[in-house]
Design an enzyme around this catalytic site. Structure first.
Site, PDB file in Angstrom:
ATOM      1  N   GLN A 182       1.071  -1.272   0.703  1.00 50.51           N
ATOM      2  CA  GLN A 182      -0.178   0.526  -0.275  1.00 50.51           C
ATOM      3  C   GLN A 182       0.918   1.475  -0.118  1.00 50.51           C
ATOM      4  OE1 GLN A 182      -3.226  -0.134  -0.440  1.00 50.51           O
ATOM      5  NE2 GLN A 182      -3.856  -2.038  -0.121  1.00 50.51           N
ATOM      6  N   ALA A 203       2.325  -3.181  -8.034  1.00 52.52           N
ATOM      7  CA  ALA A 203       2.257  -2.428  -8.860  1.00 52.52           C
ATOM      8  C   ALA A 203       0.155  -1.551  -9.485  1.00 52.52           C
ATOM      9  CB  ALA A 203       2.460  -2.578 -10.439  1.00 52.52           C
ATOM     10  N   HIS A 204      -0.364  -2.917  -8.408  1.00 51.57           N
ATOM     11  CA  HIS A 204      -1.651  -2.150  -8.793  1.00 51.57           C
ATOM     12  C   HIS A 204      -2.230  -1.678  -7.656  1.00 51.57           C
ATOM     13  CE1 HIS A 204      -3.934  -5.143  -6.543  1.00 51.57           C
ATOM     14  NE2 HIS A 204      -3.051  -5.569  -6.089  1.00 51.57           N
ATOM     15  N   THR A 242       9.931 -16.624 -16.933  1.00 51.99           N
ATOM     16  CA  THR A 242      10.165 -15.759 -18.026  1.00 51.99           C
ATOM     17  C   THR A 242       9.421 -14.090 -17.839  1.00 51.99           C
ATOM     18  OG1 THR A 242      10.209 -17.063 -19.299  1.00 51.99           O
ATOM     19  CG2 THR A 242       9.769 -14.673 -20.297  1.00 51.99           C
ATOM     20  N   CYS A 328     -11.559  -8.820   4.602  1.00 52.75           N
ATOM     21  CA  CYS A 328     -11.188  -7.700   2.910  1.00 52.75           C
ATOM     22  C   CYS A 328     -10.872  -8.841   1.838  1.00 52.75           C
ATOM     23  CB  CYS A 328     -10.115  -6.681   3.028  1.00 52.75           C
ATOM     24  SG  CYS A 328      -8.737  -8.189   2.916  1.00 52.75           S
TER      25      CYS A 328
END
Ligand SMILES: *Cc1c(COP(=O)(O)O)cnc(C)c1O
Length: 385
Positions: A182, A203-204, A242, A328
């Protein structure tokens, strides 16, 4: 098109910033090479993009590029950190310290390790959600190998005192891990100042793509870590598979934008959050969850007296998209373990809302949410009388 409610669930995920998407696009169809292909230009250009991204991410946390291990997100990074240390250090000790309010991606690997014979201390928190450092001091044992404490809580936004915890771990030569999912790109993170050995990133939550993240792994002094995915020996053997070049490029772009905008964005979100809080306050019977100031600028978490949690969420469904005080993970309907750890009873924990503001939240949206929450809560309280 279906009417969509205002999005205030930025702790769950954030939209990809259009500038991030733009940076990612060439790496799907044009510069599509495998960064591990060292024999031709396709591989070289992909590898160069990955190297630049690694550099950006390392700089954001005051680390060096070789200390970044790309993963599929913070869940994988947490698993690699916790299980990887347990496996690498079990001959030295089998005791781990973490906190009751951690994300399930930390708690569940710990529970799994308990099933293998490790012992885990789950520290309680103070009523404001912060770790009690005295309790931490008492929890250290001779066989403690790892301490894992998150940077910012995903439900109540509180910022744990990482530097103080890091100092204590370093003094005792105990490995210190933090879940920074966060925090990255939102609040300053510095692996040197905080004496972090391992730091999980994703990242999100910061306007980057889903399905990508990283684990910072300290090299000096070297942190022993057992790989959890074996294969082609990618990421210096620590995480085979990869590399997903477009996602990695997007991750770095998102963090770069977050770092550049951090001061301005924090100030703007703190103001908007204050408008929301001031707007709702006249309702009365509200309880702020988490420390009032030592928290993420975009987080407000409130419990409401005299309303049924389920009815509250149902009543708000068309107005605002957010999360409630039930766990959550949407699969479970138990009351939030974080709110319970603050001492909230079940009814109050259920009757809670987590507001997660973001880069694209406007003042007009906050006004609409204030009006919507006030009328919904008032109506529910009237029914309850
Ligand atoms: C979202 C989140 C995670 C999980 O991250 P993913 O990248 O979705 O796996 C872990 N910890 C915290 C604190 C989070 O907020």
């Amino acid at each position: 098109m279906v009417h969509r409610p205002i999005y205030l669930d930025c702790h769950a995920t954030t939209p990809v910033d259009p500038r991030v998407l733009e940076a990612m696009l060439p790496f799907f169809t044009e510069q599509f090479g495998n960064p591990a292909s060292l024999t031709h230009a396709y591989g070289w250009e992909a590898e160069a993009a990955v190297a630049r991204s690694r550099q950006t991410l390392a700089a954001a946390i005051n680390a060096s590029p070789e200390e970044i291990v790309f993963t599929s997100g913070a869940t994988e990074a947490n698993n690699l950190a916790i299980k990887g240390i347990a496996e690498a250090c079990f001959s030295r000790g089998r005791h781990i310290i973490t906190v009751q309010t951690e994300h399930s991606a930390v708690l569940d690997p710990c529970k799994y390790l308990e099933s293998l014979g490790f012992q885990v201390t789950y520290l309680p928190v103070q009523p404001d959600g912060l770790v009690n450092l005295d309790a931490l001091d008492k929890a250290f044992r001779d066989d403690t190998i790892l301490v894992s404490v998150m940077a910012a809580n995903n439900e109540i936004g509180v910022l744990q005192p990482l530097a103080e915890i890091g100092m204590r771990c370093r003094d005792r030569k105990i490995i210190f891990h933090s879940d920074g999912a966060q925090s990255i790109g939102k609040i300053p993170l510095d692996v040197e100042a905080m004496r972090l050995d391992l730091l999980s990133l994703t990242a999100h939550k910061v306007y980057g793509p889903k399905g990508t993240g990283a684990l910072y792994v300290r090299r000096r002094p070297r942190v022993p870590l057992a790989a959890q995915l074996h294969g082609g020996g990618h990421e210096r053997g620590l995480r085979s598979g990869t590399l997903y070049t477009p996602q990695i490029v997007g991750f770095a772009k998102a963090v770069e934008l977050g770092e550049a905008a951090m001061a301005a964005e924090s100030a703007r979100l703190t103001d908007l959050r204050q408008c929301l809080w001031n707007g709702l306050r006249p309702l009365g019977g509200l309880h702020l969850n988490g420390h009032a100031t030592q928290r993420l600028p975009n987080n407000l978490n409130l419990s409401f007296d005299g309303v049924d949690g389920q009815a509250l969420l149902l009543g708000l469904r068309g107005i605002v998209a957010l999360s409630s005080g039930s766990a959550c993970s949407t699969v479970s309907s138990a009351p939030s373990h974080v709110l319970k750890a603050l001492g909230r009873d079940d009814a109050l924990a259920y009757a809670s809302l987590r507001f997660g503001l973001g880069r694209f939240t406007t003042a007009a949206e906050i006004d609409q949410v204030v009006a919507g929450v006030i009328s919904t809560v008032q109506a529910l309280r009237q029914v309850a009388e």
